[in-house]
Design an enzyme around this catalytic site. Structure first.
Site, PDB file in Angstrom:
ATOM      1  N   ASP B  22      86.303  12.317  51.488  1.00  0.00           N
ATOM      2  CA  ASP B  22      86.640  13.160  52.337  1.00  0.00           C
ATOM      3  C   ASP B  22      87.888  12.190  53.476  1.00  0.00           C
ATOM      4  O   ASP B  22      87.231  10.806  53.333  1.00  0.00           O
ATOM      5  CB  ASP B  22      86.127  14.063  53.149  1.00  0.00           C
ATOM      6  N   SER B  23      88.527  12.706  54.511  1.00  0.00           N
ATOM      7  CA  SER B  23      89.011  11.863  55.265  1.00  0.00           C
ATOM      8  C   SER B  23      87.943  11.357  56.535  1.00  0.00           C
ATOM      9  O   SER B  23      88.122  10.423  57.329  1.00  0.00           O
ATOM     10  CB  SER B  23      90.302  12.746  55.911  1.00  0.00           C
ATOM     11  N   CYS B  85      88.453  16.833  50.505  1.00  0.00           N
ATOM     12  CA  CYS B  85      89.495  17.019  51.763  1.00  0.00           C
ATOM     13  C   CYS B  85      90.664  18.268  51.327  1.00  0.00           C
ATOM     14  O   CYS B  85      91.312  17.586  50.304  1.00  0.00           O
ATOM     15  CB  CYS B  85      90.070  15.592  52.184  1.00  0.00           C
ATOM     16  N   GLU B 164      85.214  19.503  65.740  1.00  0.00           N
ATOM     17  CA  GLU B 164      84.498  18.148  65.949  1.00  0.00           C
ATOM     18  C   GLU B 164      83.662  17.899  67.290  1.00  0.00           C
ATOM     19  O   GLU B 164      82.766  17.083  67.403  1.00  0.00           O
ATOM     20  CB  GLU B 164      85.313  17.028  65.684  1.00  0.00           C
ATOM     21  N   CYS B 196      90.468  24.250  55.599  1.00  0.00           N
ATOM     22  CA  CYS B 196      90.038  22.992  55.658  1.00  0.00           C
ATOM     23  C   CYS B 196      88.729  22.986  55.947  1.00  0.00           C
ATOM     24  O   CYS B 196      87.975  23.776  56.652  1.00  0.00           O
ATOM     25  CB  CYS B 196      90.664  22.742  57.323  1.00  0.00           C
ATOM     26  N   HIS B 198      86.657  21.743  58.170  1.00  0.00           N
ATOM     27  CA  HIS B 198      86.079  21.720  59.284  1.00  0.00           C
ATOM     28  C   HIS B 198      85.784  23.222  59.979  1.00  0.00           C
ATOM     29  O   HIS B 198      85.123  23.621  60.626  1.00  0.00           O
ATOM     30  CB  HIS B 198      86.819  21.151  60.450  1.00  0.00           C
TER      31      HIS B 198
END
Lengths: 280, 280
Positions: B22-23, B85, B164, B196, B198
């Site tokens: 993942d990023s 990702c 985040e 996404c 997140h």
């Protein structure tokens, strides 16, 4: 061919461009002031858009990236380098200055000086990325010059994305600013250093939240002034009063840089070229 | 020495680890589901924290990074690769699958399938990064399987930083969600793909803004199910029922990954090692 090489070699030092690097578009606030104060200077700007943001990254990796960016600018034969990124200035500039011969300045010292010249109650707030704030670079720079000043520092990581996404005049931005800044308001600072090149875009809301008695310091203009003084004192100003080029390089494709860059420069950016920064 | 090499060589294919990249930290939502559904599998996770986020970057650079990440996992001798990702799955997975022999899956197809199985009014919303949305990968994946479904896609770039920074339950997050999502509410979607990794952290506020009738699709669990099915069908499940290691690698120093990662995994992460991803 021989003539051409000779003519290249005989170029005077002061005819060379100024190099500016930043993690991305933010440093354009500094470039804009350099263009304004030094209209006859050639400028090469590198924005590390393929690896931005620097703010949340470690000191080691920001230093590594900064060395690569400097190597690129040196290959472009610049006469002077401006580290237009607060995070890189805070965590990497001393190492860069130790390693390279070329004169370099960052944005921390000019911002620190301006804060010292502005505060009356000797209580200064500093906001920036996690990288800049945890380096404590602004506090050190301010207290080195004027040890009696109290410095209160705070990271405000969301401001970067808000500025980039154009969340300038929104209620959400105001709420986040109130959250972030309330500890500084309680500390009764009369001066606030915007320790990140993105933050001046949020000046209006920051000023509303801090109150009109608090002066905001934008390092960009202070830095450009220092560049001019340095070049003048060292007789490095370009002699020709003709139009000078501004070249832009980035490490990702140029589209977004050009688009967001307009918000920073308030006008169009000419040609932007992509380079592979990992080669440097 | 000879014995050791022989023993290494005789390791069965199915005893090898699963690779996930993942990023950064976001893919841990996928890793968490893989750990849960496949507790006896060894897992090697790579988070590209030195170069995240991928969302705002160009297709070319995300593809380049994804090839390097894959090369690293191959060197670690994984048997299967999960591109955890959304941006990398959307813009690079087809190229990766063309180039490498190893079986790979991304998070787009599992999310698309789940959306098809969920929508009743055949109107599906998709939110993601700029990279994911401009690739149009979810719309293509959904309409390939069920052409009559209407898909409405929207980039929501600020959600990544909000998640985040732990801006989960704040009024500012709600205001930004209302701004972003109002076009989808007007389109009367009954299913929303969180495109996404997140975004599941913001599930509560997203659900409040969309209304309780709208079902949210989190690709992480769907992807882990597909991994299990693939390994089972291809007889690649690990035979040993002993405890299996989970190894974590990152491209910046591990501190922030460990700290933010706890928010994603809801428990501690063991040892995290840093690698130089540009060597791959």
């Amino acid at each position: 061919m021989t003539l051409l090489i000779k003519s290249t070699l005989s170029h005077k030092e002061n005819d060379k461009p100024i190099g500016i690097f930043d993690s991305g578009v933010g440093g354009l606030t500094v470039a804009k002031q350099v263009f304004r104060l030094l209209p006859h200077e050639k400028v090469i700007y590198f924005g590390d858009t393929g690896r931005y943001p620097y703010g949340p990254r470690s000191q080691q990796i920001v230093a590594k990236f900064s060395f690569q960016n400097t190597n690129f600018l040196l290959k472009e034969k610049v006469k002077f380098i401006v580290v237009a990124c607060n995070t890189a200035s805070a965590v990497a500039l001393p190492q860069l200055q130790k390693h390279y011969q070329i004169p370099m300045i960052g944005v921390i010292d000019p911002g620190a000086k301006a804060a010292i010249g502005t505060t009356k109650n000797r209580r200064v707030g500093v906001i920036g990325t996690v990288g800049t704030i945890s380096s404590d670079a602004y506090r050190k720079a301010i207290q080195k010059l004027s040890s009696g000043i109290k410095v209160f520092s705070l990271p405000c990581p969301l401001f970067v994305s808000l500025a980039e996404e154009g969340y300038i005049d929104k209620k959400a931005t105001r709420l986040i600013a109130e959250d972030y800044l309330s500890p500084l308001i309680k500390k009764d600072v009369d001066t606030l250093v915007l320790g990140c090149t993105h933050y001046p875009l949020l000046k209006k809301v920051l000023s509303q939240v801090m109150g009109e008695d608090v002066r905001l310091i934008d390092s960009a203009e202070e830095t450009a002034k220092e560049v001019r003084i340095f070049l003048e004192v060292n007789k490095l100003l370009r002699e020709s009063k003709g139009k000078a080029y501004h070249k832009f390089y980035v490490s990702d494709v140029p589209d977004k840089f050009m688009q967001v860059g307009r918000r920073f420069l308030k006008n169009r950016i000419g040609k932007v070229r992509r380079i592979d920064i990992n080669r440097y």
